[in-house]
Design an enzyme around this catalytic site. Sequence first.
Site, mmCIF file in Angstrom:
data_model
loop_
_atom_site.group_PDB
_atom_site.id
_atom_site.type_symbol
_atom_site.label_atom_id
_atom_site.label_comp_id
_atom_site.label_asym_id
_atom_site.label_seq_id
_atom_site.Cartn_x
_atom_site.Cartn_y
_atom_site.Cartn_z
ATOM 1 N N GLY A 154 -9.603 -11.471 -4.356
ATOM 2 C CA GLY A 154 -8.600 -11.005 -5.312
ATOM 3 C C GLY A 154 -8.898 -11.395 -6.748
ATOM 4 O O GLY A 154 -8.043 -11.296 -7.618
ATOM 5 N N GLU B 3 -5.616 -16.967 2.867
ATOM 6 C CA GLU B 3 -4.233 -17.072 2.382
ATOM 7 C C GLU B 3 -3.359 -17.815 3.385
ATOM 8 O O GLU B 3 -2.415 -18.516 3.018
ATOM 9 C CB GLU B 3 -3.699 -15.664 2.057
ATOM 10 C CG GLU B 3 -4.350 -15.152 0.774
ATOM 11 C CD GLU B 3 -4.649 -13.672 0.749
ATOM 12 O OE1 GLU B 3 -4.044 -12.908 1.510
ATOM 13 O OE2 GLU B 3 -5.521 -13.277 -0.073
ATOM 14 N N LYS C 227 -2.670 -6.773 3.645
ATOM 15 C CA LYS C 227 -1.868 -7.949 3.264
ATOM 16 C C LYS C 227 -0.374 -7.562 3.228
ATOM 17 O O LYS C 227 0.041 -6.697 3.985
ATOM 18 C CB LYS C 227 -2.381 -8.544 1.945
ATOM 19 C CG LYS C 227 -3.899 -8.824 2.003
ATOM 20 C CD LYS C 227 -4.430 -9.639 0.857
ATOM 21 C CE LYS C 227 -5.938 -9.830 1.029
ATOM 22 N NZ LYS C 227 -6.537 -10.668 -0.016
ATOM 23 N N SER D 277 -13.331 -9.234 -3.120
ATOM 24 C CA SER D 277 -13.576 -8.329 -4.245
ATOM 25 C C SER D 277 -14.615 -7.242 -3.951
ATOM 26 O O SER D 277 -15.372 -6.839 -4.832
ATOM 27 C CB SER D 277 -13.941 -9.116 -5.512
ATOM 28 O OG SER D 277 -12.850 -9.936 -5.897
ATOM 29 N N GLU E 34 -15.381 -15.008 3.799
ATOM 30 C CA GLU E 34 -14.618 -14.655 2.605
ATOM 31 C C GLU E 34 -14.513 -15.887 1.708
ATOM 32 O O GLU E 34 -13.589 -16.697 1.873
ATOM 33 C CB GLU E 34 -13.208 -14.186 2.987
ATOM 34 C CG GLU E 34 -13.168 -12.977 3.891
ATOM 35 C CD GLU E 34 -11.883 -12.177 3.714
ATOM 36 O OE1 GLU E 34 -11.993 -10.981 3.454
ATOM 37 O OE2 GLU E 34 -10.777 -12.748 3.802
ATOM 38 N N HIS F 24 -7.278 -16.205 7.920
ATOM 39 C CA HIS F 24 -7.445 -15.721 6.546
ATOM 40 C C HIS F 24 -7.162 -16.853 5.555
ATOM 41 O O HIS F 24 -6.275 -17.675 5.788
ATOM 42 C CB HIS F 24 -6.524 -14.533 6.273
ATOM 43 C CG HIS F 24 -6.883 -13.841 4.994
ATOM 44 N ND1 HIS F 24 -6.438 -14.291 3.778
ATOM 45 C CD2 HIS F 24 -7.702 -12.792 4.749
ATOM 46 C CE1 HIS F 24 -6.970 -13.512 2.830
ATOM 47 N NE2 HIS F 24 -7.729 -12.596 3.396
ATOM 48 N N ASN G 38 -7.684 -4.954 4.927
ATOM 49 C CA ASN G 38 -6.573 -5.896 5.076
ATOM 50 C C ASN G 38 -5.543 -5.555 4.012
ATOM 51 O O ASN G 38 -5.739 -5.842 2.836
ATOM 52 C CB ASN G 38 -7.106 -7.331 4.904
ATOM 53 C CG ASN G 38 -5.999 -8.362 4.953
ATOM 54 O OD1 ASN G 38 -4.840 -8.039 5.209
ATOM 55 N ND2 ASN G 38 -6.349 -9.614 4.697
HETATM 56 P P1 13P Z 1 -9.862 -8.566 -2.049
HETATM 57 O O1 13P Z 1 -10.763 -7.465 -1.538
HETATM 58 O O2 13P Z 1 -8.601 -8.060 -2.675
HETATM 59 O O3 13P Z 1 -10.608 -9.560 -2.873
HETATM 60 O O4 13P Z 1 -9.371 -9.359 -0.732
HETATM 61 C C1 13P Z 1 -10.295 -9.737 0.210
HETATM 62 C C2 13P Z 1 -9.585 -10.220 1.409
HETATM 63 O O5 13P Z 1 -8.921 -11.233 1.387
HETATM 64 C C3 13P Z 1 -9.692 -9.416 2.643
HETATM 65 O O6 13P Z 1 -9.172 -10.107 3.738
#
Ligand code: 13P
Length: 248
Positions: free
Chosen positions: A171, A97, A11, A211, A165, A95, A9
Amino acid sequence: ARKFFVGGNWKANGTLKSNEELVKVLNAAEVPGTDVVEVVVAPAAVHIPAVQAALRKDFSVAAQNCWTGKGGAFTGELPAEMLKDLGLPWVILGHSERRHILKESDEMIADKVAYALSQGLGVIYCIGEKLEEREAGNTMAVNARQMKALADKISDWSKIVVAYEPVWAIGTGKVATPEQAQEVHDEVRKWLAANVSPKAAAATRIIYGGSVTAANCGDLATRPDIDGFLVGGASLKPEFVDIIKAAA
Ligand code: 13P
């Protein structure tokens, strides 16, 4: 029988140039075949056609979001049929976010998934609890609520990949331990068996995100209910190739 699934992803990151370099690395990588692992990358919407054109054909491209229904007078939105028209097989929905920063509700996300499925897309459906929810002992209640919101609107789970997740792991560099992830994956699979069907529970891939790195993916990948990864930060680096290799 569940084929390992590794998603990147990207983003809201990247430029035409940086994507080109990343695709070059992916295209040159020696990874297990499509009989062993399904690899999907999700660039920002505006970058999808360029990545699609350049990327090796044994990897596929996903969108990171789409609209709840058919296109029309919805300024700025991205309807599922346009993704289908581009030939995309997958879209990421729910997601964290989008749930927490963009305030998408369980119901809105379920509408998006149902419409995306109706257009023939596969959906990477993200769920996961926040830190305060875990600390209050509500981890499975939150994940079950997010699963139920979807089960209320869809009956065919054959094109769903569930991505667990935990929000506290995204993150932050704080990856869930293999035990923590396996425990939730097992509970989600049991939830599917009890509330959808034993067949859906056995067949649905439940992947972990938060992560994930080349260094921690190996142990996670050995757990029986972890069927792959959804990778953020590390998917923007050559390290992503090593995460794909964890499938073998
Ligand atoms: P990170 O791997 O940067 O923690 O993000 C995970 C994520 O949100 C994948 O959709």
